[in-house]
Design an enzyme around this catalytic site. Structure first.
Site, mmCIF file in Angstrom:
data_model
loop_
_atom_site.group_PDB
_atom_site.id
_atom_site.type_symbol
_atom_site.label_atom_id
_atom_site.label_comp_id
_atom_site.label_asym_id
_atom_site.label_seq_id
_atom_site.Cartn_x
_atom_site.Cartn_y
_atom_site.Cartn_z
ATOM 1 N N ASP A 264 70.016 38.906 56.953
ATOM 2 C CA ASP A 264 69.319 39.353 58.333
ATOM 3 C C ASP A 264 68.207 40.134 58.218
ATOM 4 O O ASP A 264 67.873 40.607 56.994
ATOM 5 C CB ASP A 264 70.643 39.997 59.258
ATOM 6 C CG ASP A 264 70.228 39.890 60.683
ATOM 7 O OD1 ASP A 264 69.181 39.670 61.145
ATOM 8 O OD2 ASP A 264 71.161 40.215 61.687
HETATM 9 C C1 NOJ Z 1 68.348 40.671 63.855
HETATM 10 C C2 NOJ Z 1 69.593 39.954 64.353
HETATM 11 O O1 NOJ Z 1 70.531 40.650 64.039
HETATM 12 C C3 NOJ Z 1 69.698 38.498 64.098
HETATM 13 O O2 NOJ Z 1 70.745 37.930 65.112
HETATM 14 C C4 NOJ Z 1 68.386 37.765 64.600
HETATM 15 O O3 NOJ Z 1 68.618 36.399 64.285
HETATM 16 C C5 NOJ Z 1 67.231 38.447 63.663
HETATM 17 N N1 NOJ Z 1 67.180 39.786 63.898
HETATM 18 C C6 NOJ Z 1 65.965 37.693 63.986
HETATM 19 O O4 NOJ Z 1 65.296 37.921 65.006
#
Ligand code: NOJ
Length: 715
Positions: A264
């Site tokens: 993530d």
């Molecule tokens: C953080 C989030 O937790 C995740 O779900 C998301 O896909 C990413 N950022 C990218 O935006």
């Protein structure tokens, strides 16, 4: 590209080119004319390596993608195209209801269709991979991201997760450029953040992991999901992005996922904050060897991999990770067409599909709504005078979080929707985003006394749900509850329409209204869809995918709680030394699976054996609509293992079927319960069913289960 050519390409890559493939950055790193600006300088990145990175996330337009790709390919030695990813969560240009709302349809076919249409629009905007679906098992609505998920039931989530993946990806990603790859997230346990506080400590048992957290991920993998994203949290003490046992032993070996794993956002560098790595080098080292193939929006891999990769084994691991990235690009057909259709004549035109997508967004918004309470006020009659009052009456803040492509200015408000139904509606919008004033409440009360019925539209702001929007309090904010109370006193013919993204504590609302409609964040077509439900031109049919608590103190909550040693029963209710609250009921205010219709459902068990033979048992159920309106009901079947080797839930949803009936009509449906439905994870983490007695409960919500059948299963 043929596999042997791809292998040859890998051989030709320098170590720096290989490491670059494992880095994903935002478009900000690429600017007009290829100058290096902003973040690259701030992060002290070596600009020569920028044109070696593997992927860009968060692109917004086709033009942006074309430009970045062109610039990149011009400067990259081996011309390996970038792969572009983004969060397409509930629609793209056309915003559908939030995922939690769509889960209320209990309808995999509609989810698959929504995902197909989202992919169609997103692909025209240059997106090649979406960070969706969110398969997190969730039982705490203080956590604002419940809006992105499928709710509290592992079986429902499993079925819907698979549908998302199939809808996004279609069957031929290389040639069908209107489909996009799906990245299932967040592996694993993110929604278990303690206290519902985002990014907080997570700790759960292995048994729960296998039983509840993994099934939706397994379904995504079985459906061919091209990527898995790690979660921010720890699992058995180790953050997912540095957790080899989780990624290598469980995800790769046990679940058989051999495609790309991405961290993530910034999660590799966050290993330092978790204090399991002392610096970026250690963080990159840990994540790389744990099995994270790509570092999303972080500089740990970018700057540290050259130091990390030393041995032959490291180089093999590097080749493995790069191979996965190249394979994804190949699967998307990027080596043949790095622009993935964007340059094909007419490809980016959204007009051709607009009607189809909007019709689906309307239908899905109608089906997602959940009628929580109705004392006969709904449906409204066209000749009744109605006051539409509230913070959400004319609001276009109805798309919900993650609607960054959809334009709120195009969202259809409830006022617009109702105006299309009846000329008898007087609208009094109230200010949104700040406390209602006494003057506003007084004006609303005055108006409500003059009409037959009042519809009050209230709720949360889009910015109050989603990532990093944890709440310690779940009552309606900004004096909206006071407004409802005052209106109910003035006119008891009060219908509350709620726009929100998470189960709220509605105890003080439910007693102050005659009807309560959960409209969620319904997306672009929201106002029309709600008006259709209010006036009965569409049938309410949604079922709660997540229980609504009576109080924050009940959370985390699931209808499928385990049997305890001191269960509360009808006989001992209110007693002491039993598993209860002294100041509140144990049960939810509105249970999982609850949702009313305008019809009246009568169920009867037509036939069912009392023994499962050959691994299956059929239940024939007759369903009749004894009401005066058309009805679409979701008939639900739950199973209880009477005595098991580990403590098991009191009931668990296994099957459901939607039935649409005209007044007076009846229909027979059949449920087939199989041995697999009876299986569970034992304490050795092996899954099987035990010989013994089970009960099946059939009804219209997890708490309204009038039919019961006991049966015996012999292994
Ligand atoms: C953080 C989030 O937790 C995740 O779900 C998301 O896909 C990413 N950022 C990218 O935006």
């Amino acid at each position: 590209m043929k596999e042997q050519d791809l292998k040859q390409l890998l051989k030709e890559m320098t170590p720096a080119e290989k490491m670059g493939q494992l880095v994903q950055l935002t478009p900000d790193f690429f600017s007009e004319g290829g100058e290096i600006t902003g973040p690259v300088e701030e992060w002290h990145l070596d600009p020569t390596h920028l044109f070696e990175i593997g992927s860009v996330l968060g692109v917004t337009t086709a033009a942006q993608v074309e430009k970045i790709q062109r610039e990149y390919l011009a400067k990259s030695r081996l011309k390996i195209p970038l792969v572009f990813m983004a969060d397409v969560i509930h629609g793209s240009v056309t915003t559908f209801p939030i995922p939690l709302a769509m889960a209320a349809m209990f309808d995999a076919t509609e989810i698959e269709e929504m995902a197909r249409l989202s992919a169609l629009e997103a692909s025209k905007g240059g997106v090649q991979v979406t960070f969706s679906p969110m398969a997190d098992y969730m039982k705490d609505s203080r956590w604002g991201r419940v809006m992105e998920g499928n709710g509290e039931d592992p079986t429902l989530s499993k079925v819907l997760t698979a549908a998302y993946v199939k809808g996004y990806q279609g069957s031929d990603l290389a040639h069908d450029k209107q489909h996009i790859a799906s990245c299932v997230k967040h592996f694993v346990g993110y929604a278990a953040a303690q206290g519902g506080r985002d990014y907080n400590t997570v700790d759960f048992s292995d048994l729960e992991l296998y039983q509840n957290y993994l099934p939706a991920f397994q379904a995504a993998i079985a459906s061919g999901a091209e990527m898995v994203m790690t979660s921010f949290n720890t699992v058995r003490g180790i953050p997912s992005s540095g957790n080899k046992a989780l990624l290598e032993d469980l995800l790769r070996q046990k679940l058989g996922f051999d495609k790309m794993v991405i961290s993530d956002w910034g999660a590799v560098s966050e290993l330092i904050n978790h204090r399991v790595a002392s610096d970026k080098y250690e963080a990159a080292d840990l994540a790389f060897h744990a099995g994270v193939d790509m570092d999303m929006m972080g500089d740990a891999y970018f700057t540290e991999l050259p130091q990390v990769i030393q041995t032959k084994a490291d180089q093999e691991r590097l080749d493995q990770a790069v191979w996965r990235v190249l394979s994804l690009k190949n699967k998307l057909g990027l080596f043949e067409d790095p622009y993935r259709g964007l340059q094909d004549p007419g490809f980016t035109d959204l007009n051709a599909s607009r009607e189809e997508v909007e019709a689906a967004a309307l239908r899905i918004a109608q089906k997602s709504q959940v009628l929580l309470k109705n004392d006969g006020l709904l449906p409204l009659a066209k000749d009744e005078t109605v006051a539409l009052i509230g913070t959400k009456a004319t609001s276009q803040d109805i798309l919900g979080n993650w609607s960054w492509i959809g334009d709120p200015k195009e969202a259809i408000s409830l006022a617009e929707g109702m105006a299309g139904k009846s000329a008898q509606v007087t609208c009094l919008p109230l200010t949104e985003g700040q406390n209602l004033t006494e003057d506003e409440i007084e004006a609303a009360v005055t108006l409500s006394k003059k009409v037959d019925k009042v519809v009050v539209a209230v709720g949360e702001l889009s910015t109050e749900v989603g990532e990093a929007t944890s709440m310690a309090h779940l009552k309606l904010k900004r004096k909206q509850a006071e407004l409802i109370q005052a209106l109910y006193q003035a006119n008891p013919h009060l219908v509350v329409v709620l726009f929100n993204g998470r189960p709220l504590d509605l105890t003080n609302i439910v007693e102050n209204c005659g009807a309560l409609l959960e409209a969620w964040f319904p997306g672009k077509m929201g106002g029309v869809a709600i008006a259709d439900i209010l006036y009965g031109t569409a049938t309410p049919q949604g079922k709660l995918p997540m229980s609504f608590p009576r109080a924050v103190g009940q959370l985390p909550y699931t209808y499928a709680g385990l049997s305890t040693g001191r269960p509360e029963t009808k006989a001992n209710k209110g007693g002491i030394y039993i598993s209860n609250y002294h100041d509140e009921d144990n049960e939810a205010l509105f249970a999982f699976g609850h949702g009313l219709t305008y019809g009246a459902c009568d169920l009867a068990l037509v036939s069912a054996a009392d023994q499962m033979t050959n691994g299956a048992l059929q239940f024939a159920v007759s369903v009749q609509n004894t009401g005066a309106y058309p009805m679409t009901e979701t008939i639900q079947l739950y199973v209880q293992d009477e005595v098991a080797q580990v403590a098991r839930p009191i009931k668990e949803l296994k099957h459901w079927q939607k039935v649409s009936l005209a007044p007076g009509q009846s229909h027979e449906i059949t449920f087939t319960v199989t041995e697999d439905d009876l299986a569970y994870y034992h304490s050795d983490l092996e899954r099987s069913a035990d010989t013994g007695y089970f009960k099946a409960f059939i009804g219209t919500s997890s708490e309204k289960l009038p039919l019961t059948q006991r049966f015996y299963f012999q292994k």
